[in-house]
Design a protein around this motif. Structure first.
Motif, PDB file in Angstrom:
ATOM      1  N   GLU A  90     -40.689 -29.414 -56.847  1.00  0.00           N
ATOM      2  CA  GLU A  90     -39.304 -28.964 -57.044  1.00  0.00           C
ATOM      3  C   GLU A  90     -39.020 -27.764 -56.135  1.00  0.00           C
ATOM      4  OE1 GLU A  90     -38.822 -28.044 -61.162  1.00  0.00           O
ATOM      5  OE2 GLU A  90     -38.676 -30.148 -61.769  1.00  0.00           O
ATOM      6  N   ILE A  91     -37.757 -27.634 -55.758  1.00  0.00           N
ATOM      7  CA  ILE A  91     -37.327 -26.465 -54.998  1.00  0.00           C
ATOM      8  C   ILE A  91     -36.185 -25.806 -55.764  1.00  0.00           C
ATOM      9  CG2 ILE A  91     -38.025 -27.450 -52.765  1.00  0.00           C
ATOM     10  CD1 ILE A  91     -35.064 -28.005 -52.218  1.00  0.00           C
ATOM     11  N   GLU A  92     -35.894 -24.570 -55.440  1.00  0.00           N
ATOM     12  CA  GLU A  92     -34.806 -23.861 -56.117  1.00  0.00           C
ATOM     13  C   GLU A  92     -33.617 -23.743 -55.169  1.00  0.00           C
ATOM     14  OE1 GLU A  92     -35.284 -20.414 -59.079  1.00  0.00           O
ATOM     15  OE2 GLU A  92     -34.781 -19.395 -57.176  1.00  0.00           O
ATOM     16  N   ILE A  93     -32.423 -24.109 -55.665  1.00  0.00           N
ATOM     17  CA  ILE A  93     -31.210 -24.000 -54.859  1.00  0.00           C
ATOM     18  C   ILE A  93     -30.130 -23.308 -55.680  1.00  0.00           C
ATOM     19  CG2 ILE A  93     -31.718 -26.061 -53.486  1.00  0.00           C
ATOM     20  CD1 ILE A  93     -29.628 -27.564 -55.173  1.00  0.00           C
ATOM     21  N   ASP A  94     -29.204 -22.682 -54.981  1.00  0.00           N
ATOM     22  CA  ASP A  94     -28.058 -22.045 -55.624  1.00  0.00           C
ATOM     23  C   ASP A  94     -26.981 -23.106 -55.803  1.00  0.00           C
ATOM     24  OD1 ASP A  94     -25.946 -20.545 -56.488  1.00  0.00           O
ATOM     25  OD2 ASP A  94     -25.968 -19.122 -54.817  1.00  0.00           O
ATOM     26  N   THR A  95     -26.722 -23.481 -57.039  1.00  0.00           N
ATOM     27  CA  THR A  95     -25.714 -24.517 -57.298  1.00  0.00           C
ATOM     28  C   THR A  95     -24.337 -23.917 -57.551  1.00  0.00           C
ATOM     29  OG1 THR A  95     -26.281 -24.501 -59.661  1.00  0.00           O
ATOM     30  CG2 THR A  95     -27.417 -26.080 -58.250  1.00  0.00           C
ATOM     31  N   GLY A  96     -24.244 -22.597 -57.624  1.00  0.00           N
ATOM     32  CA  GLY A  96     -22.945 -21.991 -57.893  1.00  0.00           C
ATOM     33  C   GLY A  96     -22.461 -22.333 -59.291  1.00  0.00           C
ATOM     34  N   THR A  97     -21.297 -21.873 -59.630  1.00  0.00           N
ATOM     35  CA  THR A  97     -20.742 -22.169 -60.949  1.00  0.00           C
ATOM     36  C   THR A  97     -19.257 -21.842 -60.954  1.00  0.00           C
ATOM     37  OG1 THR A  97     -20.938 -21.741 -63.329  1.00  0.00           O
ATOM     38  CG2 THR A  97     -21.241 -19.859 -61.865  1.00  0.00           C
ATOM     39  N   GLN A  98     -18.560 -22.391 -61.905  1.00  0.00           N
ATOM     40  CA  GLN A  98     -17.147 -22.065 -62.098  1.00  0.00           C
ATOM     41  C   GLN A  98     -17.016 -21.403 -63.472  1.00  0.00           C
ATOM     42  OE1 GLN A  98     -14.241 -25.178 -61.408  1.00  0.00           O
ATOM     43  NE2 GLN A  98     -12.960 -24.409 -63.081  1.00  0.00           N
ATOM     44  N   CYS A  99     -16.640 -20.139 -63.468  1.00  0.00           N
ATOM     45  CA  CYS A  99     -16.453 -19.391 -64.722  1.00  0.00           C
ATOM     46  C   CYS A  99     -17.720 -19.358 -65.572  1.00  0.00           C
ATOM     47  CB  CYS A  99     -15.295 -19.972 -65.548  1.00  0.00           C
ATOM     48  SG  CYS A  99     -13.726 -19.919 -64.670  1.00  0.00           S
ATOM     49  N   ASN A 100     -18.883 -19.459 -64.897  1.00  0.00           N
ATOM     50  CA  ASN A 100     -20.171 -19.365 -65.563  1.00  0.00           C
ATOM     51  C   ASN A 100     -20.391 -20.448 -66.632  1.00  0.00           C
ATOM     52  OD1 ASN A 100     -22.672 -18.060 -65.654  1.00  0.00           O
ATOM     53  ND2 ASN A 100     -22.105 -16.854 -67.452  1.00  0.00           N
ATOM     54  N   PHE A 101     -19.849 -21.647 -66.349  1.00  0.00           N
ATOM     55  CA  PHE A 101     -20.067 -22.737 -67.312  1.00  0.00           C
ATOM     56  C   PHE A 101     -21.521 -23.228 -67.209  1.00  0.00           C
ATOM     57  CE2 PHE A 101     -15.340 -23.399 -66.714  1.00  0.00           C
ATOM     58  CZ  PHE A 101     -15.008 -22.864 -67.935  1.00  0.00           C
ATOM     59  N   GLN A 102     -21.902 -23.723 -66.010  1.00  0.00           N
ATOM     60  CA  GLN A 102     -23.284 -24.047 -65.684  1.00  0.00           C
ATOM     61  C   GLN A 102     -23.905 -25.177 -66.517  1.00  0.00           C
ATOM     62  OE1 GLN A 102     -25.899 -20.767 -64.749  1.00  0.00           O
ATOM     63  NE2 GLN A 102     -24.197 -19.351 -64.549  1.00  0.00           N
ATOM     64  N   TRP A 103     -23.062 -26.105 -67.000  1.00  0.00           N
ATOM     65  CA  TRP A 103     -23.581 -27.332 -67.622  1.00  0.00           C
ATOM     66  C   TRP A 103     -23.369 -28.478 -66.626  1.00  0.00           C
ATOM     67  CZ3 TRP A 103     -26.411 -27.144 -71.896  1.00  0.00           C
ATOM     68  CH2 TRP A 103     -26.286 -26.013 -72.728  1.00  0.00           C
ATOM     69  N   TRP A 104     -24.412 -29.275 -66.483  1.00  0.00           N
ATOM     70  CA  TRP A 104     -24.391 -30.298 -65.439  1.00  0.00           C
ATOM     71  C   TRP A 104     -24.946 -31.628 -65.955  1.00  0.00           C
ATOM     72  CZ3 TRP A 104     -22.850 -28.900 -60.372  1.00  0.00           C
ATOM     73  CH2 TRP A 104     -22.703 -27.526 -60.149  1.00  0.00           C
ATOM     74  N   ASP A 105     -24.513 -32.690 -65.268  1.00  0.00           N
ATOM     75  CA  ASP A 105     -25.254 -33.958 -65.396  1.00  0.00           C
ATOM     76  C   ASP A 105     -25.329 -34.628 -64.031  1.00  0.00           C
ATOM     77  OD1 ASP A 105     -22.948 -35.408 -64.926  1.00  0.00           O
ATOM     78  OD2 ASP A 105     -22.975 -36.499 -66.811  1.00  0.00           O
ATOM     79  N   HIS A 148     -27.981 -24.963 -65.976  1.00  0.00           N
ATOM     80  CA  HIS A 148     -28.516 -24.266 -64.810  1.00  0.00           C
ATOM     81  C   HIS A 148     -28.441 -22.763 -65.082  1.00  0.00           C
ATOM     82  CE1 HIS A 148     -27.769 -27.601 -61.526  1.00  0.00           C
ATOM     83  NE2 HIS A 148     -28.508 -28.032 -62.553  1.00  0.00           N
ATOM     84  N   ALA A 149     -29.554 -22.177 -65.428  1.00  0.00           N
ATOM     85  CA  ALA A 149     -29.542 -20.735 -65.727  1.00  0.00           C
ATOM     86  C   ALA A 149     -29.279 -19.947 -64.456  1.00  0.00           C
ATOM     87  CB  ALA A 149     -30.882 -20.322 -66.348  1.00  0.00           C
ATOM     88  N   ASN A 150     -28.359 -18.988 -64.546  1.00  0.00           N
ATOM     89  CA  ASN A 150     -28.026 -18.096 -63.425  1.00  0.00           C
ATOM     90  C   ASN A 150     -27.519 -18.844 -62.189  1.00  0.00           C
ATOM     91  OD1 ASN A 150     -28.948 -15.798 -64.921  1.00  0.00           O
ATOM     92  ND2 ASN A 150     -31.054 -16.381 -64.375  1.00  0.00           N
ATOM     93  N   GLY A 151     -26.987 -20.048 -62.394  1.00  0.00           N
ATOM     94  CA  GLY A 151     -26.443 -20.816 -61.273  1.00  0.00           C
ATOM     95  C   GLY A 151     -27.498 -21.346 -60.329  1.00  0.00           C
ATOM     96  N   LEU A 152     -28.729 -21.491 -60.822  1.00  0.00           N
ATOM     97  CA  LEU A 152     -29.822 -21.994 -59.978  1.00  0.00           C
ATOM     98  C   LEU A 152     -30.300 -23.342 -60.500  1.00  0.00           C
ATOM     99  CD1 LEU A 152     -31.896 -18.688 -59.548  1.00  0.00           C
ATOM    100  CD2 LEU A 152     -30.286 -19.709 -57.914  1.00  0.00           C
ATOM    101  N   GLY A 153     -30.372 -24.313 -59.579  1.00  0.00           N
ATOM    102  CA  GLY A 153     -30.893 -25.631 -59.930  1.00  0.00           C
ATOM    103  C   GLY A 153     -32.284 -25.830 -59.338  1.00  0.00           C
ATOM    104  N   HIS A 154     -33.006 -26.816 -59.891  1.00  0.00           N
ATOM    105  CA  HIS A 154     -34.385 -27.080 -59.430  1.00  0.00           C
ATOM    106  C   HIS A 154     -34.566 -28.579 -59.169  1.00  0.00           C
ATOM    107  CE1 HIS A 154     -34.577 -23.165 -61.448  1.00  0.00           C
ATOM    108  NE2 HIS A 154     -35.518 -22.893 -60.543  1.00  0.00           N
ATOM    109  N   PRO A 155     -33.924 -29.083 -58.093  1.00  0.00           N
ATOM    110  CA  PRO A 155     -34.057 -30.510 -57.766  1.00  0.00           C
ATOM    111  C   PRO A 155     -35.439 -30.816 -57.192  1.00  0.00           C
ATOM    112  CG  PRO A 155     -32.824 -29.402 -56.051  1.00  0.00           C
ATOM    113  CD  PRO A 155     -33.068 -28.384 -57.123  1.00  0.00           C
TER     114      PRO A 155
END
Length: 199
Positions: free
Chosen positions: A17-32, A84-91
């Motif tokens: 896995e690598i760490e990437i900045d996925t950003g966020t809108q209004c700190n929602f940070q829920w993804w699918d 995604h905690a702190n706007g960071l994803g781990h693809p």
């Protein structure tokens, strides 16, 4: 943790896995994710306002290539709402050539697919592993033999004219020379006289 295929075997080509900045809108940070961990499918990652992933935001991104063979593959499984905690994803990162070799014994590359994740007027691309057969090299044509140069026949010299025979000169006949008679000696008078007149 290395992802598994549908039969429960580890997917080949996985490099962690690598760490990437996925950003966020209004700190929602829920993804699918739309495709799960499927290196051959260009997937999209969508952000939501709620932990049930029912209210979409206008934030979405696609999978992408790091190089000609390296694919960043979003996870986890399709339709799993995750945070995604702190706007960071781990693809996951996959080597497409190793993936295709392990799956099909073929060559592989990472290829960008355009306009896969377009959303609310945004043009968003994605990427996937593409497996292919390396074409057999075309045989090198055998060199054509160099034709030997055609030699022009040497011109046949015209025969020299046969000289006309010179006339054979008639032999010059020397005149026959009659032998000069030997001079005749007259007998002495006396003898002559005795010869004809007697003693």
């Amino acid at each position: 943790m290395q992802p598994l295929d549908t039969t429960g075997n580890p997917l080949p080509g996985w490099e962690g896995e690598i760490e990437i900045d996925t950003g966020t809108q209004c700190n929602f940070q829920w993804w699918d994710d739309t495709d799960g961990v499927s290196p051959e499918v260009p997937g999209c990652h969508q952000e939501y306002e709620d932990k049930s992933c029912t209210i979409t935001t206008n934030h979405r991104f696609g999978e992408f290539c790091l190089s000609d063979v390296e694919l960043v593959e979003s996870n986890p499984a399709a339709g799993i709402c995750h945070f995604h905690a702190n706007g960071l994803g781990h693809p996951d990162k996959f080597n497409c050539d190793d993936y295709c070799q392990g799956m099909y014994n073929l060559n592989g590359k990472c290829e960008t697919k355009e306009n896969v994740c377009n959303f609310q007027g945004q043009v968003i691309h994605s990427a996937a592993c593409v497996c292919f057969t390396t074409p057999e090299p075309e045989p090198t044509p055998e060199p054509k033999p160099t034709p030997e140069p055609t030699l022009e026949p040497e011109p046949t010299p015209e025969p020299e004219p046969t000289p006309e025979p010179k006339p054979t000169p008639e032999p010059t006949l020397e005149p026959e020379i009659e032998p000069t008679p030997e001079p005749r000696e007259d007998p002495p008078f006396k003898e002559y006289d005795m010869l004809y007149n007697g003693p």
